[in-house]
Design a protein around this motif. Structure first.
Motif: not given
Length: 570
Positions: A379-389, A391-403
């Motif tokens: 119900r809140d596109p702006e909040a969703t955009a912030r959450a997705l950004a 999460v993307a940064a978090d998972k990018r770091r994990e994948a790069g670290d070797g997870f």
């Protein structure tokens, strides 16, 4: 539920030795098992709801009785060892890499078992409770794995425990469906071979199930072990069906602190496989490294479970809670700032996760990343955009670290997380072949808690609000709750209340100059409580009473779920 006969070789009688360790009340007077005779029983003390008899069958209760006969004493031993460990920390000792097990860490020859069917590609795992609606959503989500959580994301009401087992049993027999009070129907719509592999998380060793009573060989009545109940019922009813479906009985093991606790689980698995007629090694476990003590013995934990081990997971929120709890009596650099400042990029968290990946890949084990708390809001596109950004940064770091994989708490996050893992993995199912010779983590790195940030008035209020609202939901039967755009579970509530306790007992002052004392915490709690909307039957007043006890207690309650369960759910 009486069983007689010779015990299996894997469950020989442990050596009894006098101990002065503090143990939970249910452990008082418990003696080592007789290796030749099973006289233990499990009795039902809770009310029987609809279809409960399908789970609590005489044969299933007999299986639980066997597990308790063999392992209840050793469970108490490891819990006593936790108390002894705590006493050493209180006396000024620090966690350390054990010189006595250095030979395990330096032996290059051993490996854990190869990935089991359904666990070769774990790039995105969805976590969630085992109620029917959430289970169906998880099974339809497109994730590779579903962590079917009977622990931190589940409120262990009697109905939640048994009906969660019914959910899992029904799915494996093709009978899982749900109709909401509004009439909306939910069914698993994806083909069976495309549903996520189930990895079930039982409760930790410290928790009990008071609706099932363990009568030991002397007829003494004690509450059953929550760990053995959750594991035993799931394995007994579903292990064969899981194997027949091309997967297997897989588990996430929470809250471990030592190799002895991993060894105990391994012996439980060995006995269960023998009793259920499964080849040794069929059961697989992924261990959550979510205590500071476990961070210092990751290789030893893998070694103890090696024939049954699938990997390690970086349980970030419980790990932070463990650090606060472990060093709660120390001031100075041991006091952490607001929870919002405790990101995965602070040095001590980077050290912990990099060591985990290096350790796993050195031994052929999967390294699974943790859960970002951000969730979307449809119900809140702006909040969703912030959450997705985020999460993307978090998972990018994990994948790069070797997870090799990562967690999400909401189906709408799977695509974002998968994209980051795909960018690194490509067509490979994992990156087990990626070693990390560049990582050099010592004890000082794991214990270097200096990080930017401050204790603020807003942080005190946020901790109070999150803990209060989560406790109210937990008492009402919900174990995972969306609060202010974050997915909160027992671990994040533990961080919140433990920080308040530590800030109070250490005489901390916020950046704005406010002393965090009893009067201030009471005032903030009163203000937060008054501002919350009320509904008939809500548990906010009960939660507020618990909050006051938890943050004002002279002695730190080791887990908030212990008094909450005993007083309200049992």
């Amino acid at each position: 539920m009486t069983r007689s006969g010779p015990g299996p070789a894997s469950a020989t009688r442990p050596t009894a030795s006098p101990t002065t360790r503090a143990v939970p009340p249910e452990c008082e007077g418990l003696t080592p098992p007789d290796a030749d005779t099973y006289r233990d029983r499990i009795e039902i003390a809770g009310e029987l709801g609809e279809r409960y008899e399908e789970i609590l069958t005489p044969a299933a209760l007999d299986f639980l009785a066997l597990l308790h006969a063999r392992f209840a004493y050793r469970r108490c031993e490891v819990l006593g060892a936790r108390q002894a460990r705590r006493a050493k920390i209180a006396g000024g000792a620090n966690p350390h890499f054990d010189p006595a097990t250095e030979h395990i860490r330096t032996d290059p020859t051993w490996r854990v078992a190869p990935p089991a069917p359904g666990l070769v590609d774990r790039r995105v795992e969805i976590t969630g409770p085992t109620d029917r609606k959430m289970a169906i959503n998880a099974l339809n989500s497109g994730a590779k794995v579903w962590l079917a959580d009977q622990e931190d994301a589940t409120s262990p009401t009697w109905s939640g425990v048994v009906e969660g087992q019914l959910t899992l049993r029904d799915f494996l027999r093709g009978d899982l469906e749900y109709t909401s009070p509004e009439g909306k129907e939910y069914r698993v719509t994806v083909p069976a071979e495309q549903t996520p592999t189930i990895v079930m998380r039982p409760r930790g060793w410290h928790l009990v199930e008071k609706h099932l009573v363990h009568l030991d060989a002397d007829g003494v009545r004690r509450p059953a072990s929550g760990s053995l109940v959750d594991f035993g019922l799931y394995a007994f009813h579903n292990a064969r069906a899981l194997v027949d479906a091309g997967r297997g009985p897989y588990f996430y093991l929470p809250k471990l602190e030592s190799p002895a606790e991993a060894r105990l689980w391994n012996d439980v698995f060995v006995l269960a496989q023998e009793e259920l007629g499964l080849p040794r090694g069929t059961i697989r476990a992924t261990v959550l490294i979510e205590t500071i003590h476990a961070a210092f013995c990751m290789e030893e934990i893998l070694y103890e479970l090696r024939e049954h081990c699938s990997g390690l997971n970086a349980g970030r929120w419980d790990y932070l809670f463990s650090i606060i709890k472990t060093f709660r009596d120390r001031g100075g650099r041991w006091i952490l700032p607001d929870r919002s400042a405790l990101t995965m990029t602070v040095p001590f968290m980077r050290a912990y996760t990099e060591l985990l990946v290096q350790t796993c890949h050195k031994r052929g084990a999967m390294a699974i990343g943790g859960m970002s708390a951000f969730i979307p809001n449809r119900r809140d596109p702006e909040a969703t955009a912030r959450a997705l950004a985020a999460v993307a940064a978090d998972k990018r770091r994990e994948a790069g670290d070797g997870f090799d994989g990562t967690w999400v708490a909401h189906p709408d996050l799977i695509e974002t997380a998968r994209a980051e893992l795909d960018a690194v993995l490509g067509d490979r199912p994992n990156q087990l072949d990626r070693q990390r010779p560049d990582v050099h983590v010592g004890a000082s790195d794991l214990l270097s808690l200096d990080c930017p940030g401050a204790i603020t008035d807003a942080g005190v209020r946020a901790n109070t609000s999150v803990a209060l609202r989560y406790l109210a939901a937990w008492l009402g039967g919900l174990g995972a709750v969306a609060i202010d755009g974050l997915m909160e579970d027992a671990a994040t509530a533990e961080i919140s209340r433990s920080q308040l306790w530590q800030w109070r007992t250490q005489g901390c002052t916020t950046a704005e100059g406010t002393l965090v004392d009893d009067a201030h915490l009471d005032a903030v709690l009163d203000d937060v409580l008054a501002a919350l909307p009320r509904t008939d039957g809500d548990r906010l007043d009960d939660a507020a009473r618990l909050m006051r006890e938890l943050v004002h207690a002279e002695d730190f309650p080791s887990f908030l779920t212990l008094p909450a369960y005993s007083r309200y759910l049992a």
